[in-house]
Design a protein around this motif. Structure first.
Motif, short mmCIF file in Angstrom:
data_model
loop_
_atom_site.label_atom_id
_atom_site.label_comp_id
_atom_site.label_asym_id
_atom_site.label_seq_id
_atom_site.Cartn_x
_atom_site.Cartn_y
_atom_site.Cartn_z
N ASP A 274 0.76 -1.08 -0.01
CA ASP A 274 -0.08 -0.12 -0.17
C ASP A 274 0.91 1.19 -0.04
N TRP A 275 0.23 2.43 -0.33
CA TRP A 275 1.08 3.57 -0.43
C TRP A 275 1.71 4.09 1.00
N LYS A 276 1.27 3.80 1.93
CA LYS A 276 1.96 4.16 3.15
C LYS A 276 3.13 3.16 3.44
N TYR A 277 2.93 1.95 3.13
CA TYR A 277 3.93 1.18 3.25
C TYR A 277 5.23 1.54 2.49
N LEU A 278 4.88 1.55 1.05
CA LEU A 278 5.93 1.98 0.16
C LEU A 278 6.52 3.35 0.26
N ALA A 279 5.71 4.47 1.03
CA ALA A 279 6.39 5.63 1.47
C ALA A 279 7.40 5.23 2.37
N HIS A 280 7.08 4.45 3.36
CA HIS A 280 8.05 3.96 4.51
C HIS A 280 9.17 3.45 3.81
N LEU A 281 9.00 2.37 2.79
CA LEU A 281 10.23 1.59 2.25
C LEU A 281 11.12 2.93 1.59
N CYS A 282 10.31 3.76 1.05
CA CYS A 282 11.45 5.01 0.27
C CYS A 282 12.10 5.78 1.47
N ARG A 283 11.31 6.19 2.25
CA ARG A 283 11.95 7.23 3.50
C ARG A 283 12.93 6.48 4.24
N ASP A 284 12.79 5.31 4.51
CA ASP A 284 13.74 4.14 5.42
C ASP A 284 14.53 3.35 4.70
N GLN A 285 14.77 3.71 3.44
CA GLN A 285 15.46 2.50 2.60
C GLN A 285 17.07 2.16 3.17
N ALA A 286 17.58 2.94 3.49
CA ALA A 286 19.06 2.96 3.93
C ALA A 286 19.18 2.11 5.04
N SER A 287 18.35 2.59 6.16
CA SER A 287 18.16 1.91 7.36
C SER A 287 17.84 0.42 7.35
N LEU A 288 16.79 0.23 6.55
CA LEU A 288 16.18 -0.98 6.30
C LEU A 288 16.97 -2.03 5.68
N TRP A 289 17.79 -1.39 4.71
CA TRP A 289 18.89 -2.19 3.88
C TRP A 289 19.86 -2.68 4.84
N GLN A 290 20.38 -1.48 5.63
CA GLN A 290 21.50 -2.28 6.46
C GLN A 290 21.12 -3.15 7.51
N GLN A 291 19.93 -3.14 8.01
CA GLN A 291 19.39 -4.01 9.14
C GLN A 291 19.38 -5.37 8.28
N TYR A 292 18.92 -5.40 7.16
CA TYR A 292 18.78 -6.65 6.24
C TYR A 292 20.13 -7.30 6.21
N LEU A 293 21.10 -6.47 5.83
CA LEU A 293 22.56 -7.13 5.54
C LEU A 293 23.06 -7.64 6.80
N VAL A 294 22.62 -6.80 7.98
CA VAL A 294 23.40 -7.32 9.36
C VAL A 294 22.52 -8.62 9.64
N LYS A 295 21.21 -8.87 9.42
CA LYS A 295 20.55 -10.00 9.62
C LYS A 295 21.27 -11.05 8.82
N LEU A 296 21.45 -10.79 7.53
CA LEU A 296 21.84 -12.20 6.76
C LEU A 296 23.21 -12.24 7.21
N GLU A 297 24.01 -11.48 7.70
CA GLU A 297 25.53 -11.89 8.05
C GLU A 297 25.25 -12.46 9.45
N SER A 298 24.44 -12.09 10.48
CA SER A 298 24.46 -12.67 11.66
C SER A 298 24.07 -14.34 11.41
N ILE A 299 23.31 -14.92 10.51
CA ILE A 299 23.13 -16.27 10.24
C ILE A 299 24.06 -16.88 9.04
N GLY A 300 24.78 -16.10 8.84
CA GLY A 300 25.83 -16.57 7.53
C GLY A 300 25.06 -16.83 6.29
N ALA A 301 24.09 -16.09 5.97
CA ALA A 301 23.38 -16.36 4.70
C ALA A 301 23.92 -15.34 3.79
N SER A 302 23.24 -15.49 2.52
CA SER A 302 23.87 -14.62 1.48
C SER A 302 22.71 -13.91 0.69
N ARG A 303 23.13 -12.94 0.04
CA ARG A 303 22.12 -12.44 -0.75
C ARG A 303 22.03 -12.98 -2.38
#
Length: 126
Positions: free
Chosen positions: A86-115
């Motif tokens: 929905d528009w609200k969620y997409l706006a959130h993804l746009c606004r917080d993209q950098a921090s959300l992406w960093q959190q995602y990469l940290v989570k991947l690394e913490s379990i030894g997973a890969s993109r």
């Protein structure tokens, strides 16, 4: 209610460009959208039930369909097509993209997973 002023999908780069009436503007990659899908498959049905998406670096957007005047349904090349952005969620993804992406990469690394997708060769199946 936040509303989009621009929605444009760049097929070659697999980027969804969005602008909203609150001034939020950004381009989101297919991979970013896929790993942050609002679907129950990704987000779960409650706190702590989220499922980390791995191996999605090569995923592509096959189709984007409007859902009424409030959301987009995105069909991905890995078969995922549930969850409405929905528009609200997409706006959130746009606004917080950098921090959300960093959190995602940290989570991947913490379990030894890969993109990167993990392919199983025929010899590994034997």
């Amino acid at each position: 209610m936040i509303l989009p002023t621009q929605v444009h999908f760049h097929k070659k780069s697999q980027m969804l460009e969005l602008a909203f009436d609150d001034g939020t503007h950004n381009s989101l990659s297919a991979e970013f959208l896929r790993v942050h899908s609002p679907s129950a498959e990704v987000r779960g049905h409650g706190i702590g039930q989220e499922k980390l998406q791995v191996g999605k670096s090569q995923v592509q957007i096959l189709d984007i369909q409007p859902s009424g005047n409030y959301a987009l349904k995105i069909v991905f090349s890995d078969g995922h097509d549930s969850g409405l952005y929905d528009w609200k969620y997409l706006a959130h993804l746009c606004r917080d993209q950098a921090s959300l992406w960093q959190q995602y990469l940290v989570k991947l690394e913490s379990i030894g997973a890969s993109r990167e997708p993990q392919f199983i060769s025929a010899t590994q199946l034997k």
